[in-house]
Design a protein around this motif. Sequence first.
Motif, PDB file in Angstrom:
ATOM      1  N   ASP A  25      -2.319  -5.597  -4.574  1.00 34.11           N
ATOM      2  CA  ASP A  25      -3.390  -6.569  -4.333  1.00 34.11           C
ATOM      3  C   ASP A  25      -4.700  -5.912  -3.921  1.00 34.11           C
ATOM      4  O   ASP A  25      -5.745  -6.561  -3.930  1.00 34.11           O
ATOM      5  N   LYS A  48      -4.000   2.880  -5.256  1.00 38.05           N
ATOM      6  CA  LYS A  48      -2.841   3.769  -5.322  1.00 38.05           C
ATOM      7  C   LYS A  48      -3.344   5.204  -5.383  1.00 38.05           C
ATOM      8  O   LYS A  48      -4.213   5.535  -6.174  1.00 38.05           O
ATOM      9  N   TYR A  66      -0.122  -8.048   3.127  1.00 41.72           N
ATOM     10  CA  TYR A  66      -0.060  -7.546   1.750  1.00 41.72           C
ATOM     11  C   TYR A  66       0.933  -6.395   1.691  1.00 41.72           C
ATOM     12  O   TYR A  66       0.959  -5.535   2.576  1.00 41.72           O
ATOM     13  N   ARG A  67       1.741  -6.394   0.640  1.00 43.82           N
ATOM     14  CA  ARG A  67       2.851  -5.456   0.565  1.00 43.82           C
ATOM     15  C   ARG A  67       2.728  -4.527  -0.635  1.00 43.82           C
ATOM     16  O   ARG A  67       2.186  -4.902  -1.680  1.00 43.82           O
ATOM     17  N   GLY A  68       3.252  -3.336  -0.457  1.00 37.91           N
ATOM     18  CA  GLY A  68       3.301  -2.355  -1.530  1.00 37.91           C
ATOM     19  C   GLY A  68       4.487  -1.434  -1.306  1.00 37.91           C
ATOM     20  O   GLY A  68       5.371  -1.729  -0.496  1.00 37.91           O
ATOM     21  N   GLN A  69       4.491  -0.312  -2.001  1.00 35.80           N
ATOM     22  CA  GLN A  69       5.606   0.625  -1.897  1.00 35.80           C
ATOM     23  C   GLN A  69       5.125   2.032  -2.174  1.00 35.80           C
ATOM     24  O   GLN A  69       4.015   2.223  -2.697  1.00 35.80           O
ATOM     25  N   VAL A 107       5.211  -0.257   1.986  1.00 32.25           N
ATOM     26  CA  VAL A 107       3.889  -0.260   2.621  1.00 32.25           C
ATOM     27  C   VAL A 107       3.543  -1.707   2.946  1.00 32.25           C
ATOM     28  O   VAL A 107       3.594  -2.567   2.059  1.00 32.25           O
ATOM     29  N   VAL A 108       3.210  -1.986   4.184  1.00 30.49           N
ATOM     30  CA  VAL A 108       2.802  -3.333   4.597  1.00 30.49           C
ATOM     31  C   VAL A 108       1.477  -3.226   5.329  1.00 30.49           C
ATOM     32  O   VAL A 108       1.331  -2.421   6.254  1.00 30.49           O
ATOM     33  N   VAL A 109       0.516  -4.042   4.903  1.00 27.23           N
ATOM     34  CA  VAL A 109      -0.816  -4.041   5.514  1.00 27.23           C
ATOM     35  C   VAL A 109      -1.097  -5.428   6.081  1.00 27.23           C
ATOM     36  O   VAL A 109      -0.981  -6.428   5.366  1.00 27.23           O
ATOM     37  N   TRP A 130       0.853   6.184  -1.957  1.00 27.11           N
ATOM     38  CA  TRP A 130       0.564   4.952  -1.207  1.00 27.11           C
ATOM     39  C   TRP A 130      -0.006   3.927  -2.171  1.00 27.11           C
ATOM     40  O   TRP A 130      -1.020   4.189  -2.831  1.00 27.11           O
ATOM     41  N   TRP A 131       0.640   2.746  -2.261  1.00 29.67           N
ATOM     42  CA  TRP A 131       0.261   1.785  -3.304  1.00 29.67           C
ATOM     43  C   TRP A 131       0.376   0.360  -2.789  1.00 29.67           C
ATOM     44  O   TRP A 131       1.421  -0.047  -2.289  1.00 29.67           O
ATOM     45  N   VAL A 132      -0.731  -0.391  -2.894  1.00 32.05           N
ATOM     46  CA  VAL A 132      -0.748  -1.824  -2.599  1.00 32.05           C
ATOM     47  C   VAL A 132      -1.409  -2.520  -3.794  1.00 32.05           C
ATOM     48  O   VAL A 132      -2.628  -2.410  -3.983  1.00 32.05           O
TER      49      VAL A 132
END
Length: 288
Positions: free
Chosen positions: A205, A209, A232-235, A249-251, A201-203
């Motif tokens: 901003d 991670k 805020y987005r990640g993957q 991943v979207v927060v 799990w990684w964001v």
Amino acid sequence: MRVIRAIAAALAAICLIDTAAANTSNGVNLPIGVTSLSEGMYALHMEVFWICVGIAVVVFGAMIYSLVKFRRSQGAVPDTSMVHSTKVEIIWTIIPVIILVVMAVPAADLIIKQEDTRNSELSIRVTGYQWKWQYQYMDAGDGVDFFSTLKQDSNFARQLNSGIDPGSVANYLLEVDKPLVIPSGTKVRLLLTSMDVIHAWWVPDFGAKRSAIPGFVNELWFKVDAGKEGIYRGQCAALCGRDHGFMPVVVDVRTPDDFKKWVEEQKAASKQAAAPSAVPPPTAQSLN
């Protein structure tokens, strides 16, 4: 002396350039982010970077100066009398030790902060699947539990021969149907695990991670600064299979009041879905 002045001028120019670009994140440098951890990571990164730049300027500056000043064409003759100097050996041993200590102290402090999940105000269990995330709000009671998967427009566009231009899809491969919703100004703790293979799990901003490993629970925390609400987005940052690139991943960071309203909405929707239907089941007579 002229070489020293030139090196000093070059360092000053580089520092001015860095100051002008300090608050940019163009994909080359680390993002400053919206949490104290991400800001600390950025500061540590820049500290180590400029130490390395200073070392490079001194070392390569001395090399270039020596090559130019004492070249053979100018009649330079090598001095073969000096084969060892205890003083020089001591100096170039002490200086690297000092540099390493200067870098190690803030790095150790940041690592300790990263692992300190005490006094968290919201705990969320995050479970990785191929290829989606499950979010369970442990402090919100029953009803706040859902899966987050790649949004359908991105999923359709990624299919072979779909005929859809990925460039026409907003946030292609970086959008989900249900984002993780958290409040700003709140210390959030994630408990990460997996039901199949290793995910991560990684964001960026958030400066966050952590691996999600089957049969093991990892902890991660972050606290988004108040006033930094937004998306805020990640993957997934671990190669988890053939569709690894389609697991974003979207927060959604909201104010504490808006987050409370969202939690109540989720609970109400869950109760409504679980309630028995008001329509009576069909009987044999009604079927006839």
